[in-house]
Design a protein around this motif. Sequence first.
Motif, PDB file in Angstrom:
ATOM      1  N   LEU A 161      -8.055 -46.095   3.056  1.00  0.00           N
ATOM      2  CA  LEU A 161      -7.127 -46.642   2.321  1.00  0.00           C
ATOM      3  C   LEU A 161      -6.745 -46.374   0.990  1.00  0.00           C
ATOM      4  O   LEU A 161      -7.843 -46.347  -0.040  1.00  0.00           O
ATOM      5  CB  LEU A 161      -7.484 -48.202   2.648  1.00  0.00           C
ATOM      6  CG  LEU A 161      -7.564 -48.889   4.024  1.00  0.00           C
ATOM      7  CD1 LEU A 161      -8.317 -50.197   3.820  1.00  0.00           C
ATOM      8  CD2 LEU A 161      -6.338 -49.119   4.493  1.00  0.00           C
ATOM      9  N   SER A 162      -5.718 -45.993   0.673  1.00  0.00           N
ATOM     10  CA  SER A 162      -5.441 -45.484  -0.593  1.00  0.00           C
ATOM     11  C   SER A 162      -4.020 -45.653  -0.875  1.00  0.00           C
ATOM     12  O   SER A 162      -3.031 -45.992   0.222  1.00  0.00           O
ATOM     13  CB  SER A 162      -5.526 -44.028  -0.840  1.00  0.00           C
ATOM     14  OG  SER A 162      -6.804 -43.533  -0.159  1.00  0.00           O
ATOM     15  N   ALA A 163      -3.554 -46.078  -2.276  1.00  0.00           N
ATOM     16  CA  ALA A 163      -2.228 -46.354  -2.318  1.00  0.00           C
ATOM     17  C   ALA A 163      -1.349 -45.027  -2.578  1.00  0.00           C
ATOM     18  O   ALA A 163       0.039 -45.398  -2.692  1.00  0.00           O
ATOM     19  CB  ALA A 163      -2.205 -47.361  -3.698  1.00  0.00           C
ATOM     20  N   GLY A 164      -1.968 -44.110  -2.546  1.00  0.00           N
ATOM     21  CA  GLY A 164      -0.968 -42.862  -2.608  1.00  0.00           C
ATOM     22  C   GLY A 164      -1.467 -41.546  -2.263  1.00  0.00           C
ATOM     23  O   GLY A 164      -2.739 -41.546  -1.578  1.00  0.00           O
ATOM     24  N   PRO A 165      -0.885 -40.258  -2.526  1.00  0.00           N
ATOM     25  CA  PRO A 165      -1.517 -39.051  -2.021  1.00  0.00           C
ATOM     26  C   PRO A 165      -2.779 -38.652  -2.705  1.00  0.00           C
ATOM     27  O   PRO A 165      -3.191 -39.359  -3.507  1.00  0.00           O
ATOM     28  CB  PRO A 165      -0.520 -38.002  -2.701  1.00  0.00           C
ATOM     29  CG  PRO A 165       0.594 -38.809  -2.825  1.00  0.00           C
ATOM     30  CD  PRO A 165       0.304 -40.177  -3.199  1.00  0.00           C
ATOM     31  N   THR A 166      -3.711 -37.981  -1.721  1.00  0.00           N
ATOM     32  CA  THR A 166      -5.095 -37.872  -2.079  1.00  0.00           C
ATOM     33  C   THR A 166      -5.143 -36.691  -3.203  1.00  0.00           C
ATOM     34  O   THR A 166      -4.696 -35.597  -2.939  1.00  0.00           O
ATOM     35  CB  THR A 166      -5.768 -37.362  -0.850  1.00  0.00           C
ATOM     36  OG1 THR A 166      -5.866 -38.381  -0.180  1.00  0.00           O
ATOM     37  CG2 THR A 166      -7.389 -36.955  -1.215  1.00  0.00           C
ATOM     38  N   GLY A 209      -4.865 -39.530 -10.326  1.00  0.00           N
ATOM     39  CA  GLY A 209      -4.150 -40.144  -9.508  1.00  0.00           C
ATOM     40  C   GLY A 209      -3.581 -41.268 -10.206  1.00  0.00           C
ATOM     41  O   GLY A 209      -2.675 -42.241  -9.878  1.00  0.00           O
ATOM     42  N   TYR A 225      -5.319 -44.287 -10.614  1.00  0.00           N
ATOM     43  CA  TYR A 225      -6.052 -45.676 -10.229  1.00  0.00           C
ATOM     44  C   TYR A 225      -7.064 -46.292 -11.077  1.00  0.00           C
ATOM     45  O   TYR A 225      -7.756 -45.332 -11.784  1.00  0.00           O
ATOM     46  CB  TYR A 225      -6.806 -45.534  -8.934  1.00  0.00           C
ATOM     47  CG  TYR A 225      -7.225 -46.631  -8.303  1.00  0.00           C
ATOM     48  CD1 TYR A 225      -6.750 -47.772  -8.045  1.00  0.00           C
ATOM     49  CD2 TYR A 225      -8.619 -46.863  -8.122  1.00  0.00           C
ATOM     50  CE1 TYR A 225      -7.195 -49.047  -7.310  1.00  0.00           C
ATOM     51  CE2 TYR A 225      -9.494 -48.009  -7.820  1.00  0.00           C
ATOM     52  CZ  TYR A 225      -8.335 -49.187  -7.159  1.00  0.00           C
ATOM     53  OH  TYR A 225      -8.937 -49.914  -6.577  1.00  0.00           O
ATOM     54  N   ALA A 269      -8.597 -47.876  -3.548  1.00  0.00           N
ATOM     55  CA  ALA A 269      -7.418 -47.275  -3.553  1.00  0.00           C
ATOM     56  C   ALA A 269      -7.586 -46.412  -4.446  1.00  0.00           C
ATOM     57  O   ALA A 269      -8.137 -45.793  -5.079  1.00  0.00           O
ATOM     58  CB  ALA A 269      -6.586 -48.296  -3.604  1.00  0.00           C
ATOM     59  N   THR A 270      -6.173 -46.056  -4.906  1.00  0.00           N
ATOM     60  CA  THR A 270      -5.665 -45.327  -5.878  1.00  0.00           C
ATOM     61  C   THR A 270      -3.972 -44.813  -6.034  1.00  0.00           C
ATOM     62  O   THR A 270      -3.558 -45.243  -5.251  1.00  0.00           O
ATOM     63  CB  THR A 270      -6.050 -44.080  -5.242  1.00  0.00           C
ATOM     64  OG1 THR A 270      -4.769 -43.641  -5.483  1.00  0.00           O
ATOM     65  CG2 THR A 270      -6.199 -43.926  -3.860  1.00  0.00           C
ATOM     66  N   GLY A 271      -4.030 -43.807  -6.916  1.00  0.00           N
ATOM     67  CA  GLY A 271      -2.885 -43.396  -6.807  1.00  0.00           C
ATOM     68  C   GLY A 271      -1.778 -44.190  -7.575  1.00  0.00           C
ATOM     69  O   GLY A 271      -1.938 -45.513  -7.132  1.00  0.00           O
ATOM     70  N   TYR A 321       2.324 -53.608  -4.104  1.00  0.00           N
ATOM     71  CA  TYR A 321       2.467 -52.162  -4.665  1.00  0.00           C
ATOM     72  C   TYR A 321       3.493 -51.349  -3.446  1.00  0.00           C
ATOM     73  O   TYR A 321       4.254 -50.474  -3.697  1.00  0.00           O
ATOM     74  CB  TYR A 321       1.216 -51.517  -4.654  1.00  0.00           C
ATOM     75  CG  TYR A 321       1.347 -50.068  -5.136  1.00  0.00           C
ATOM     76  CD1 TYR A 321       1.786 -49.610  -6.497  1.00  0.00           C
ATOM     77  CD2 TYR A 321       0.924 -48.995  -4.323  1.00  0.00           C
ATOM     78  CE1 TYR A 321       1.870 -48.241  -6.667  1.00  0.00           C
ATOM     79  CE2 TYR A 321       1.099 -47.606  -4.632  1.00  0.00           C
ATOM     80  CZ  TYR A 321       1.488 -47.392  -6.005  1.00  0.00           C
ATOM     81  OH  TYR A 321       1.458 -46.126  -6.349  1.00  0.00           O
ATOM     82  N   ALA A 375       1.804 -37.406   3.152  1.00  0.00           N
ATOM     83  CA  ALA A 375       1.598 -37.374   1.644  1.00  0.00           C
ATOM     84  C   ALA A 375       1.426 -36.021   0.928  1.00  0.00           C
ATOM     85  O   ALA A 375       1.959 -35.720  -0.062  1.00  0.00           O
ATOM     86  CB  ALA A 375       0.528 -38.512   1.285  1.00  0.00           C
ATOM     87  N   VAL A 424       5.351 -41.657  -4.626  1.00  0.00           N
ATOM     88  CA  VAL A 424       4.741 -41.462  -3.069  1.00  0.00           C
ATOM     89  C   VAL A 424       3.726 -42.343  -2.825  1.00  0.00           C
ATOM     90  O   VAL A 424       2.554 -42.522  -3.168  1.00  0.00           O
ATOM     91  CB  VAL A 424       4.164 -40.045  -2.512  1.00  0.00           C
ATOM     92  CG1 VAL A 424       3.636 -40.073  -1.350  1.00  0.00           C
ATOM     93  CG2 VAL A 424       5.218 -38.896  -2.818  1.00  0.00           C
ATOM     94  N   THR A 483       1.445 -45.048  -0.181  1.00  0.00           N
ATOM     95  CA  THR A 483       1.078 -44.819   1.195  1.00  0.00           C
ATOM     96  C   THR A 483       0.382 -46.109   1.625  1.00  0.00           C
ATOM     97  O   THR A 483      -0.118 -46.916   0.792  1.00  0.00           O
ATOM     98  CB  THR A 483       0.036 -43.879   1.245  1.00  0.00           C
ATOM     99  OG1 THR A 483      -1.266 -44.107   0.286  1.00  0.00           O
ATOM    100  CG2 THR A 483       0.553 -42.512   0.941  1.00  0.00           C
ATOM    101  N   ARG A 525      -2.126 -47.226   5.104  1.00  0.00           N
ATOM    102  CA  ARG A 525      -2.777 -46.661   6.260  1.00  0.00           C
ATOM    103  C   ARG A 525      -3.434 -47.875   7.128  1.00  0.00           C
ATOM    104  O   ARG A 525      -3.889 -48.701   6.627  1.00  0.00           O
ATOM    105  CB  ARG A 525      -3.890 -45.619   5.808  1.00  0.00           C
ATOM    106  CG  ARG A 525      -3.566 -44.668   4.602  1.00  0.00           C
ATOM    107  CD  ARG A 525      -4.469 -44.082   4.025  1.00  0.00           C
ATOM    108  NE  ARG A 525      -3.958 -43.546   2.744  1.00  0.00           N
ATOM    109  CZ  ARG A 525      -4.164 -42.170   2.112  1.00  0.00           C
ATOM    110  NH1 ARG A 525      -4.567 -41.476   3.269  1.00  0.00           N
ATOM    111  NH2 ARG A 525      -3.471 -42.020   1.141  1.00  0.00           N
TER     112      ARG A 525
END
Lengths: 204, 264
Positions: free
Chosen positions: A36-41, A119, A121, B8-10, B120, B239, B252, B254, B256
Motif C-alpha cells: 500500500l503506497s500513496a504514489g509511484p515507487t 517521494g 512521505y 505509504a508514501t509519495g 489523499y 505508476a 500520480v 495510487t 492498491r
Amino acid sequence: MSGGFFSRGFRGRRRPVEQGTQLPPGQYLVEGFPVLSAGPTPRTPLEEEWDFSIIGEVDEPRRWTWKEFQALPSEEITRDIHCVTKWSKLGTRWEGVSVDTLLEGVETAAEFVMAFCDGGYTTNMPLEEVIGGKAWVAYAYEGEPLEPEHGGPVRLLVPHLYFWKSAKWVRGLRLLNHDEPGFWESLGYHNHGDPWREQRYWGD
Amino acid sequence: MIPGVSSATGGTSAVAVQPRRLSWQLAEVVEVVPETPRTRSLVLEVAGWKGHKAGQHVDIRLTAEDGYQAQRSYSIASAPEDERLVLTVERLEDGEVSPYLTDVLMAGDKLELRGPIGGYFAWEAKDGGPLLLVAGGSGVVPLMAMLRHRAAVSSDVPARLLYSSRSYEEIIYRKELERLVAQDGSLEVIHTLTRSRPKGWSSYHRRIDLKMLKEVGPPPAERLLAFICGPTPLVEGVATALVEIGHDTLYVKTERFGPTGGGG
C-alpha cells in the motif's frame, strides 16, 4: 455504539491460528504481504545519490552513504506487523540497523522525530517510540534485500505501531522539539497509532 | 480496497483539517444492486451522514451473535451529491466479509460503518485536471465516485478513464459509463479486456502497458492529475510507466488492493 447489535446471518470465519493468537482489535491475519503506497515507487540510485541522515535538533548532523550504512552493526528482528487497513502478519523477519545505533553519540534535547522519505512521505513519532530497541532501519526482509515496492532499499521498522509509521524508502530522521503531524497523520489518521488501543483515526 | 497506508508514501501536500471523531453508526440497507456476476452495490441510508469526497472509503464492521467482529474497508461509489451512500463490493472467494456483503445482506438489514476515511486519494471538481483515471477490476469504484461527482456538478474538466477488466461481463458500471460518455464530450472511457472478449471487440485486449498509456493519456506537457486503483501489479506498473513517460510523481496518486490487501 452497537450495544447488542449483531449482523443477521454473520458467523465469521475464525481461523484456527487466530484462536490461539492474540491480534489487536479489528485486525485479521494475512499470509501474503500487501503493498500500500500513496504514489509511484521511487527508485534512487544507491551508489550515487542515496544517503541516510539524522538532522534537525542535534549537535551535529550525521550522514551515511549506502556503503557506510551497510557497514553499520545490524540486527535480526522477528516481529508481528499490523496495518491500519486491518491486516496483520505474524513473525515477519527483518534485518537492519537499530535506531539506537544511529543515534549513538548524538546530543539532543528533542522529544519528537519526523521520518522523511524519497517521494516526500513523512511520519511523526515521539522520540521515545523509536529508541530502546523498538525501531530499526531495515534493508532485508525474509533473508532477501527489501524490494522497492515494500520500501527498499531501506524502510523504517516500528512494529509496535501501525505499519504506516514504518515508513518506506526512508532517507532520514529529523529530530524535533515539538510534535508535528506527518503525511497520514495530517489526513485523518491517528497521531500515535497504537494497534492494541486501536488508534486508527483522529479521535480514536 | 483501501487507501494506501501500510506505510505509504509519495506525495507531499498534506492538507491539515480539523480532527473529528469517526464514530461507528448504523446504516440501513435500502437496496442491493447486482452489477456483475461477482459484484453488488449496497445502497445505504445513513442517518446524519456528514458527507464525503469522491475517492474516500468507509470501514465496515460485522458482528456475529457471540460478539465476534470483523472489519474491512470499502470504497464509496456514490458522488457526494447523491442522496444515498453506495458501496460496491466484489465477492472474494476466500473472503470473510465480502461474501456476506454480496450474498447474505439484503434490503432492510442494518450495517455498522464509520467514515469517510482517506483524504489523499480524493478528487473534487475544483481540483481541476485534466484527469487520468486508471482502474483494474473493482478498483474502478472510487474512480466512479469521481466521475459521478464530476457529472453531478456538470464539471467540464477533461477526463479519461482507462479501465481494465477480465471480460466484458465483468465490466462494472458499463451501461452508466456509456450514458455518461454519450452526454459529455469531455469524457472518454477506454476499456481493455485481459482474458476473454466478445466477438467484434475493437478496443484493447491486453494488460495495460506503457504503449497503451502513451496512446490513451495526455502528453506529459499537460499537467494531469492521475488516480490509479486496482491490484498491486497493475498499480505498480501504471505508476512506474506514467513516471517514465514524464508525468510528475506528485500528481500520480495510487490506491492498491488485493484479496489480502483490504478488500477482505
